[in-house]
Design a protein around this motif. Sequence first.
Motif, mmCIF file in Angstrom:
data_model
loop_
_atom_site.group_PDB
_atom_site.id
_atom_site.type_symbol
_atom_site.label_atom_id
_atom_site.label_comp_id
_atom_site.label_asym_id
_atom_site.label_seq_id
_atom_site.Cartn_x
_atom_site.Cartn_y
_atom_site.Cartn_z
ATOM 1 N N ASP A 117 0.832 -1.199 0.000
ATOM 2 C CA ASP A 117 0.000 0.000 0.000
ATOM 3 C C ASP A 117 0.871 1.255 0.000
ATOM 4 O O ASP A 117 0.552 2.248 -0.664
ATOM 5 C CB ASP A 117 -0.922 -0.001 1.222
ATOM 6 C CG ASP A 117 -1.838 -1.210 1.254
ATOM 7 O OD1 ASP A 117 -2.231 -1.681 0.166
ATOM 8 O OD2 ASP A 117 -2.143 -1.697 2.349
ATOM 9 N N ALA A 118 1.976 1.201 0.767
ATOM 10 C CA ALA A 118 2.890 2.353 0.811
ATOM 11 C C ALA A 118 3.557 2.574 -0.542
ATOM 12 O O ALA A 118 3.751 3.723 -0.972
ATOM 13 C CB ALA A 118 3.945 2.130 1.903
ATOM 14 N N LYS A 119 3.908 1.501 -1.232
ATOM 15 C CA LYS A 119 4.485 1.632 -2.575
ATOM 16 C C LYS A 119 3.496 2.294 -3.525
ATOM 17 O O LYS A 119 3.867 3.130 -4.365
ATOM 18 C CB LYS A 119 4.870 0.250 -3.120
ATOM 19 C CG LYS A 119 6.058 -0.405 -2.450
ATOM 20 C CD LYS A 119 6.324 -1.755 -3.100
ATOM 21 C CE LYS A 119 7.500 -2.463 -2.466
ATOM 22 N NZ LYS A 119 7.753 -3.789 -3.090
ATOM 23 N N PHE A 120 2.238 1.894 -3.403
ATOM 24 C CA PHE A 120 1.202 2.476 -4.266
ATOM 25 C C PHE A 120 1.043 3.959 -3.985
ATOM 26 O O PHE A 120 0.953 4.773 -4.909
ATOM 27 C CB PHE A 120 -0.123 1.737 -4.045
ATOM 28 C CG PHE A 120 -1.238 2.182 -4.935
ATOM 29 C CD1 PHE A 120 -1.133 2.098 -6.314
ATOM 30 C CD2 PHE A 120 -2.410 2.707 -4.397
ATOM 31 C CE1 PHE A 120 -2.166 2.512 -7.142
ATOM 32 C CE2 PHE A 120 -3.450 3.121 -5.216
ATOM 33 C CZ PHE A 120 -3.323 3.025 -6.594
ATOM 34 N N LEU A 121 1.046 4.343 -2.698
ATOM 35 C CA LEU A 121 0.954 5.752 -2.348
ATOM 36 C C LEU A 121 2.148 6.527 -2.912
ATOM 37 O O LEU A 121 1.975 7.610 -3.477
ATOM 38 C CB LEU A 121 0.898 5.915 -0.830
ATOM 39 C CG LEU A 121 0.996 7.361 -0.322
ATOM 40 C CD1 LEU A 121 -0.148 8.209 -0.865
ATOM 41 C CD2 LEU A 121 1.021 7.387 1.212
ATOM 42 N N ALA A 122 3.344 5.978 -2.764
ATOM 43 C CA ALA A 122 4.537 6.649 -3.287
ATOM 44 C C ALA A 122 4.426 6.862 -4.789
ATOM 45 O O ALA A 122 4.788 7.928 -5.317
ATOM 46 C CB ALA A 122 5.788 5.829 -2.952
ATOM 47 N N ALA A 123 3.909 5.856 -5.495
ATOM 48 C CA ALA A 123 3.747 5.966 -6.942
ATOM 49 C C ALA A 123 2.709 7.027 -7.301
ATOM 50 O O ALA A 123 2.889 7.791 -8.263
ATOM 51 C CB ALA A 123 3.349 4.620 -7.534
ATOM 52 N N LEU A 124 1.624 7.080 -6.538
ATOM 53 C CA LEU A 124 0.599 8.108 -6.774
ATOM 54 C C LEU A 124 1.193 9.500 -6.624
ATOM 55 O O LEU A 124 0.984 10.383 -7.477
ATOM 56 C CB LEU A 124 -0.550 7.929 -5.780
ATOM 57 C CG LEU A 124 -1.477 6.726 -5.979
ATOM 58 C CD1 LEU A 124 -2.369 6.539 -4.752
ATOM 59 C CD2 LEU A 124 -2.342 6.895 -7.232
ATOM 60 N N ASN A 166 4.629 5.189 7.659
ATOM 61 C CA ASN A 166 3.770 6.053 8.480
ATOM 62 C C ASN A 166 4.522 7.301 8.926
ATOM 63 O O ASN A 166 3.966 8.408 8.946
ATOM 64 C CB ASN A 166 3.275 5.290 9.709
ATOM 65 C CG ASN A 166 2.147 4.327 9.389
ATOM 66 O OD1 ASN A 166 1.426 4.509 8.412
ATOM 67 N ND2 ASN A 166 1.992 3.296 10.195
ATOM 68 N N ALA A 167 5.784 7.116 9.316
ATOM 69 C CA ALA A 167 6.585 8.258 9.744
ATOM 70 C C ALA A 167 6.724 9.277 8.621
ATOM 71 O O ALA A 167 6.740 10.486 8.862
ATOM 72 C CB ALA A 167 7.959 7.775 10.210
ATOM 73 N N LEU A 168 6.804 8.791 7.391
ATOM 74 C CA LEU A 168 6.941 9.690 6.240
ATOM 75 C C LEU A 168 5.642 10.382 5.878
ATOM 76 O O LEU A 168 5.616 11.605 5.635
ATOM 77 C CB LEU A 168 7.441 8.899 5.027
ATOM 78 C CG LEU A 168 8.844 8.320 5.080
ATOM 79 C CD1 LEU A 168 9.087 7.430 3.868
ATOM 80 C CD2 LEU A 168 9.883 9.416 5.149
ATOM 81 N N PHE A 169 4.541 9.611 5.822
ATOM 82 C CA PHE A 169 3.328 10.106 5.185
ATOM 83 C C PHE A 169 2.132 10.324 6.120
ATOM 84 O O PHE A 169 1.220 11.077 5.768
ATOM 85 C CB PHE A 169 2.902 9.142 4.075
ATOM 86 C CG PHE A 169 3.933 8.923 3.012
ATOM 87 C CD1 PHE A 169 4.410 9.986 2.256
ATOM 88 C CD2 PHE A 169 4.448 7.661 2.763
ATOM 89 C CE1 PHE A 169 5.368 9.796 1.267
ATOM 90 C CE2 PHE A 169 5.403 7.442 1.775
ATOM 91 C CZ PHE A 169 5.864 8.524 1.029
#
Length: 818
Positions: free
Chosen positions: A498-505, A812-815
């Motif tokens: 899920d975090a990879k998908f958010l980063a890509a978005l 989580n710490a990042l986003f």
Amino acid sequence: MKTVLRALLLLFPFFLLSQLQSPSQFLGYGLGSQFTRHHQVLDYYEYLASAAPDRLVLKDYGTTNERRRLVLAYVSAAGNISNLEAIRQEHLKNTEGQGTPEKAVVWLSYNVHGNESVSTEASMQTVYELLTQKSHYLDNTVVIIDPCVNPDGRDRYVNWYNQHKNTPYQVDPYSKEHHEGWWSGRSNHYMFDLNRDWAWLTQVESQQRLKVYNQWLPHVHVDFHEQGVDNPYYFAPAAEPYHEVITDFQREFQKTIGKNHAKYFDQNGWLYFTKEIFDLLYPSYGDTYPTYNGAIGMTYEQGGSGRAGLGIITGIGDTLTLKDRIAHHHTTGLSTIEVAHQNAQGLNTEFRKFYENKDFKYANYVLNGNSDKVNALARLLDRHAIEYGFANGGSVKGFDYATGKMGSMKITEGSLVVPTDQTKGTLVKVLFEPEAKLSDSVTYDITAWSLPYAYGLNAVATAGSVAMNGAAKRTASAAGKVNATNYGYIANWNSLADAKFLAALLEQGVRVRKAHKPFAVDGASFDRGSLIILLGDNKHHRDFVGTMTSLLDAHPEMDLHIATTGFVDNGKDFGSRHVDMVSKVKVAMLAGEPTSTLRFGEIWHFFEQQLHYPLSILDESYFDRVDLSRYDVLILPGGYGYKEYMNEQRSKKIKDWVRAGGKLIAMGGAIDGLAKDESFAIKPKTAEKDTTLTLDPYDGTERERIKHQITGAILKTTVDATHPLAYGYGDHYFTLKLGSRAFDWLDGGSAVYLTAGQNEPVSGFAGSEATKKIANTLVFGSQSMGSGQVVYMVDNPLFRGFWENGKLFFANALFMVD
């Protein structure tokens, strides 16, 4: 005439042997008088392959991050080389109790640590003598040589040394050539220790090597290393603890090989030691991993490493040269092959016995949980050639990893089942067992690594049978359903996928919101951290529908819910202040002396090879001149020099930046540098004074010291799932604790913590005094400071890249933390 011709034919092979150039002849300098760059090493092996193609075959098995070739040399008698594939197939049949193999298979791995550079030099002399004076060893033996496991690290060291050495060289240990900098050659491109990556396979070198290793599964594997300059040579047998799965034959054959080495070392008056320091427990080493796959796995350690250069004065006033170091590794390499040659039949017999059915305590390991995490574990199993399946439903009884007791668990069609009744059954036991049995608490590495804990999956180890099939059912994603009429889309937030998908978005300019409260909409429920992608937020995007469709195609694991409205059934509507934008943060990380190269590398690799999100690296040498306002996030990796580095000026610079809206992520030892400043809320736990005085015997100091240590143990922590740092987690988390560093809870900011009842490990060793110290202490937390945030990570959620369940905390710490 016929007699003369017959004599000439008999002499012809010896004539060919004499024509082979030695390494010194080929390179144009005496071996050991210079360090050989990687491409020159390959040139020599290429030369041998062309000069003796009937006895040496060179094959590429991959490339490094810096595009250097990874190669294997297969060396044997001509009849064996021409029949190499048949020999391999017959050897592998032995793992199934079939076939009649007659050859011994020996694999020699050199230079896994780049600045332990002697071994690659020694490999060239070893292969040359195998093809000349010692060719009779090859009649019944196939030798596989990896001349350089870590070419990127080796060339980094060799290039540095060539730049800084005196001419010809300086033996003074204080001279520059004996003091490699922070960016040392030990590790690979991403600063990972490849000798600790055999089981976790996070690095491309390991992944490519193991694919070939599993095609051979040798009888003997040797990993050549170096240690401190003043240490004598180390060879097998290993130190305790030995893992309980190691067979009596494997133990005894280590002694057989060790005694053969000792014979040669005694003849030369060389010092050595055995049965100390280097144990056989942690499964991700170049000696243990092969051992758990049936080999006689061994580490050989020569004194020298990155400090020794071409020559150095030792602590007792002797001169240790590169030529000396080559001679020692060359001797043990040939001695190993000699013993295998002499014991080929016994090695084949015992190898078959190793793979016979074992009476393991547990027949199956059954795992439930998030499908992304299950799939991530399945990918690791595929790389190890470990067989698995998926359950058909029902329930299973056995040891429950969550409770540490016997219990039961409901299983579904998505439950992963890993049986021990398979070729890799021993390895399965080692990687999945709840707790490794320790014969000695003094160990060289971590004592706990169980994969169910590492991947954050519910698991039961059962002695019973479990019905299964070959594939899990997948739910359909929203790929192909994205259009310009839907109100929006919702993605769950509970895995690295899920975090990879958010980063890509974010990288594609898609605006994303995050939910800080649970909610339900269109009859579906969502938890904190869920991603909300609204058409209205992206009305100015150049190609929202096309971009979303492409991203979903690239992330097929994503299951998006189509939202028809922003009016939720319960919880907070999408326009609420509790549903805010995810910022596309600009991230920087400190590098250099106060940080650990390994801790730095874990984060670097996480960003570039896992999260795929940009990262700027700021070296400590110019950090004082950097305008931090250019960045939203600053990461301080773990390290050992922060107390000195974080002087008043730097501390003020960072605090002012945080108060202005920056986010600081401090990990491990970096917290020590902040804790001395009262502006930071983190405080070391005050140890209770022991008023009793005891005197320990001089010989027992090591045993006394480990009472205060935690050597990589797993502990069950409490999680505040309402804290943004803990979005996507349940009420507990199994942390891998790597030391006894302890800090008090943060008032209102403790996301993950240990209570007084959680200070005993569920797996692994923790000293009695250390467990007292860590009761009621912080694991992960955050502090508001002005308009910014400080995130504290006492434990390392990215340790060696394999603790999969910790990675979402970092995301989580990042986003999520604002």
